[in-house]
Each structure stands twice: as structure tokens, then as C-alpha cells.
Scaffold this active site. Structure first.
Site, PDB file in Angstrom:
ATOM      1  N   GLU A   1       7.213  20.158 -19.502  1.00  0.00           N
ATOM      2  CA  GLU A   1       6.053  19.535 -20.149  1.00  0.00           C
ATOM      3  C   GLU A   1       5.064  20.600 -20.581  1.00  0.00           C
ATOM      4  OE1 GLU A   1       2.716  19.390 -19.135  1.00  0.00           O
ATOM      5  OE2 GLU A   1       2.014  17.930 -20.588  1.00  0.00           O
TER       6      GLU A   1
ATOM      7  N   ASP B   1      -1.561  19.485 -11.064  1.00  0.00           N
ATOM      8  CA  ASP B   1      -0.868  19.465 -12.370  1.00  0.00           C
ATOM      9  C   ASP B   1       0.531  20.045 -12.246  1.00  0.00           C
ATOM     10  OD1 ASP B   1      -1.317  21.111 -15.577  1.00  0.00           O
ATOM     11  OD2 ASP B   1      -0.266  19.248 -15.043  1.00  0.00           O
TER      12      ASP B   1
ATOM     13  N   ASP C   1       0.855  -1.182   0.000  1.00  0.00           N
ATOM     14  CA  ASP C   1       0.000   0.000   0.000  1.00  0.00           C
ATOM     15  C   ASP C   1       0.895   1.237   0.000  1.00  0.00           C
ATOM     16  OD1 ASP C   1      -1.257   2.141   2.267  1.00  0.00           O
ATOM     17  OD2 ASP C   1      -2.562   1.564   0.587  1.00  0.00           O
ATOM     18  N   ILE C   2       0.551   2.225  -0.794  1.00  0.00           N
ATOM     19  CA  ILE C   2       1.281   3.496  -0.775  1.00  0.00           C
ATOM     20  C   ILE C   2       0.552   4.421   0.194  1.00  0.00           C
ATOM     21  CG2 ILE C   2       2.007   5.509  -2.129  1.00  0.00           C
ATOM     22  CD1 ILE C   2       3.467   2.903  -2.857  1.00  0.00           C
TER      23      ILE C   2
HETATM   24  N1  DTR Z   1      -1.468  18.342 -20.902  1.00  0.00           N
HETATM   25  C1  DTR Z   1      -1.594  18.197 -19.476  1.00  0.00           C
HETATM   26  C2  DTR Z   1      -3.020  18.099 -18.998  1.00  0.00           C
HETATM   27  C3  DTR Z   1      -3.845  17.146 -19.749  1.00  0.00           C
HETATM   28  C4  DTR Z   1      -4.932  17.466 -20.484  1.00  0.00           C
HETATM   29  N2  DTR Z   1      -5.477  16.312 -20.969  1.00  0.00           N
HETATM   30  C5  DTR Z   1      -4.754  15.261 -20.560  1.00  0.00           C
HETATM   31  C6  DTR Z   1      -4.897  13.895 -20.764  1.00  0.00           C
HETATM   32  C7  DTR Z   1      -3.970  13.038 -20.219  1.00  0.00           C
HETATM   33  C8  DTR Z   1      -2.894  13.544 -19.468  1.00  0.00           C
HETATM   34  C9  DTR Z   1      -2.758  14.912 -19.241  1.00  0.00           C
HETATM   35  C10 DTR Z   1      -3.695  15.761 -19.791  1.00  0.00           C
HETATM   36  C11 DTR Z   1      -0.983  19.364 -18.768  1.00  0.00           C
HETATM   37  O1  DTR Z   1      -1.556  20.479 -18.825  1.00  0.00           O
HETATM   38  O2  DTR Z   1       0.041  19.164 -18.119  1.00  0.00           O
HETATM   39 ZN    ZN Z   2      -0.642  21.524 -17.337  1.00  0.00          ZN
HETATM   40 ZN    ZN Z   3       0.262  18.120 -16.577  1.00  0.00          ZN
HETATM   41 CA    CA Z   4      -2.766   3.734  -0.338  1.00  0.00          CA
END
Ligand code: DTR
Ligand code: ZN
Ligand code: ZN
Ligand code: CA
Length: 314
Positions: A168, A134, A40-41
Site C-alpha cells: 500500500e 500505520d 465486543d472485540i
Molecule cells: N495513505 C495512508 C495514510 C493516510 C493518509 N490519509 C488517509 C486517509 C484515509 C486513510 C489513510 C490515510 C498511508 O500512509 O498508509
Molecule cells: Zn503509510
Molecule cells: Zn496506511
Molecule cells: Ca472492545
């Protein structure tokens, strides 16, 4: 022909079983190793990493964006944890939008170098805020999974490699640089790449990438086992760090809890949360803080990551 990760693992297991049933002994002379289940994490550990990332943003102009001090400090935090746990780490430099970017690659010593299983997440955020969902969520969950491997002194048949990508948000620059730097031989050694970008959205969905069937099945079986329905991820083809791996012919998969799209009534009926509201209404906003996380989703996805890492590298 590249066997997908779980076909290769299953084949190995089948060969050992047939050998034993035929009265022979497996090539190693021993019974196949029992399938060790992933631990388990602890979601509290994942949330502690998120708290650190938020503190880092607060101490560095409010963000962890590419080319800014907050990204560098995030990288230093993650690397220090991995070095202390016994990983072989390296930082890969690249340039994006005129600024130096950095990927962090961490190899767990041991395992078959021709059977590399990778798990990764982008560590950078946007410049508008701390970038906790994010993508602190993916970064923290991958980090805690790597630390769980070390805590368990896990010795899988395959070789485990973890990665935190830079830039990214500028167009998957760091992960593309990493893949482009790989020789064809090194690309062929990667059995699969698992991507985790936004896995703790406050109004979560449970989306599984539908790229490599074996990886997809590994995740879907896990969630079915805990009674959580899933949907295939349709928003992200080419929109996160798995894209460059897929373009290079490497099997990919991953998990996602949703961004700016709106949760439907049908989805709210099966997952809970609020219909008619975005999965993450703080997407790319200053309110993407530690308050912008659903703990249950973060916990479930962290455990699913560990399950897949253990399963696909056995
Ligand atoms: N591009 C990513 C967010 C994102 C939007 N749709 C998806 C689908 C699957 C993974 C990530 C994403 C970002 O803004 O970092
Ligand atoms: Zn993003
Ligand atoms: Zn992202
Ligand atoms: Ca967990």
C-alpha cells in the site's frame, strides 16, 4: 442496480415482516432470524497482535515493508491465525518496484456468494520503522474481527471475506492488483468493501469515510450509540486501499483516526487529546511503535468494525 449493503439487508427483513403480517409465511417458512449483535472485540487481543507485529519488525531489520522479510513474517503470522480458526485462505502474488508482493485473502465458509462483504487493511509499513499505527492497527483489528466471527461460529446471510494488502505504501499496489484481477461478475458480487488504515492514532480523531451513504450511516450510527461524535474523512480520498474498489463501482467505507494533520481546538474539545499537535506525530517514522497507539481509539474502532461486519452481512 446494486442495492447498497444495508438497503438489501433491510429489504430482506421488510419482505419477511410483510409476509408474516399478511398472515403468510416467509419463503423459508420461519420468522426472520433475530438480529445478532456483534460481540465486543477485546482490545487486549488487538494489542497482542500489535506486540507480535512489533516483535516481527524487531527481528527483521526494524520494519515490515514491502519486499522485506518483516512483511513476509507479518503475513505468515496473520495467515496462521486464520488457518487455525477455520478460514479458507489464499496468498495472491504480484510485483511492485521489482520485488514480489503478497496479498492475503481469507474467506469465511458459507453465506451467499452473491452478497460478499469485505473488510481489509494494508499489512505493509514503511521502511523507517515497525508501522504499528500505520497500519498494524487496521491489520490487527480486522484480524481480531475475523477471529471473533470464528469464535462465535457466526453464520451471516452474506459471505464474509477479509483481506490484508501488500505494497500500500508504494501506491496501493496490492489492492489495485486484487481488484484488477476480479472478473466483472466477481466485482458485482461484492456488496461493499470496508477499509481500515490508521485506526489507533495517539492523538485520535474519529473520522468516517463519506463514500457509500449506507456504510457511512452504519458507522455513524454506531459511534452515536456510544456517544462519540464523528467527522467525515476528508484527507484520504484515493489515499488508501478503498480507492481501487471505489473506482470499480463497489460501495466503500471505512474509519480513520488521523495522520500528520493537526488537531484543532474544536476537535480537542470534543475528542480530547492535544490541540495544535498532529493526530499521529510518528506517521511514517521510526517512533510508530506499540507506544504510538491510543487504546481507547483502537478499542472503539475495533468494536465499530465488528458492528459493521455483522450489520452489513446479516
Ligand atoms: N495513505 C495512508 C495514510 C493516510 C493518509 N490519509 C488517509 C486517509 C484515509 C486513510 C489513510 C490515510 C498511508 O500512509 O498508509
Ligand atoms: Zn503509510
Ligand atoms: Zn496506511
Ligand atoms: Ca472492545
Amino acid at each position: 442496480m446494486k442495492l447498497s449493503v444495508s438497503v438489501r439487508a433491510a429489504t430482506a427483513g421488510a419482505v419477511a415482516t410483510v409476509t408474516l403480517l399478511a398472515g403468510g409465511t416467509s419463503s423459508a417458512g420461519a420468522a426472520p432470524a433475530p438480529r445478532a449483535a456483534a460481540p465486543d472485540i477485546p482490545v487486549a487481543n488487538v494489542k497482542a497482535h500489535l506486540a507480535q507485529l512489533q516483535s516481527i519488525a524487531a527481528a527483521n531489520g526494524g520494519n515490515r515493508a514491502h519486499g522485506r522479510p518483516g512483511y513476509q513474517a507479518s503475513l505468515t503470522y496473520v495467515k496462521s491465525k486464520l488457518d487455525a480458526a477455520g478460514y479458507t485462505t489464499r496468498i495472491q502474488q504480484f510485483t511492485a518496484s521489482g520485488r514480489t508482493g503478497y496479498n492475503l485473502i481469507a474467506d469465511w465458509p458459507g453465506g451467499d456468494p452473491d452478497r460478499v462483504v469485505m473488510a481489509g487493511a494494508h499489512l505493509d509499513g514503511v521502511s523507517y520503522g515497525p508501522g504499528i499505527n500505520d497500519n498494524g492497527s487496521g491489520s490487527a483489528a480486522v484480524l481480531e474481527t475475523a477471529l471473533a466471527v470464528a469464535r462465535a461460529a457466526h453464520r451471516p446471510a452474506g459471505h464474509l471475506r477479509f483481506a490484508w494488502w501488500g505494497a500500500e505504501e508504494l501506491g496501493m499496489v496490492g489492492s489495485r492488483y486484487y481488484v484488477n484481477q476480479l472478473s466483472l461478475m466477481d466485482r458485482s458480487r461484492i456488496d461493499g468493501y470496508l477499509n481500515f488504515d490508521m485506526i489507533g492514532s495517539p492523538n485520535p480523531g474519529y473520522f468516517v469515510y463519506d463514500d457509500d451513504p449506507a456504510i457511512e450511516k452504519t458507522f455513524k450510527d454506531y459511534f452515536a450509540g456510544i456517544g462519540v461524535p464523528t467527522e467525515i474523512e476528508t484527507e484520504g480520498d484515493g489515499r488508501s486501499d478503498h480507492a481501487s474498489f471505489k473506482n470499480a463501482g463497489i460501495p466503500v467505507g471505512g474509519l480513520f483516526t488521523g495522520a500528520s494533520r493537526t488537531k484543532t481546538a474544536a476537535q480537542a474539545a470534543k475528542w480530547g487529546g492535544t490541540a495544535g499537535r498532529a493526530f499521529d506525530r510518528c506517521y511514517h517514522s521510526s517512533c510508530d511503535t506499540t507506544a504510538n497507539i491510543d487504546d481507547t481509539a483502537l478499542d472503539r474502532n475495533s468494536d465499530a468494525i465488528a458492528h459493521a461486519v455483522w450489520e452489513l452481512s446479516r
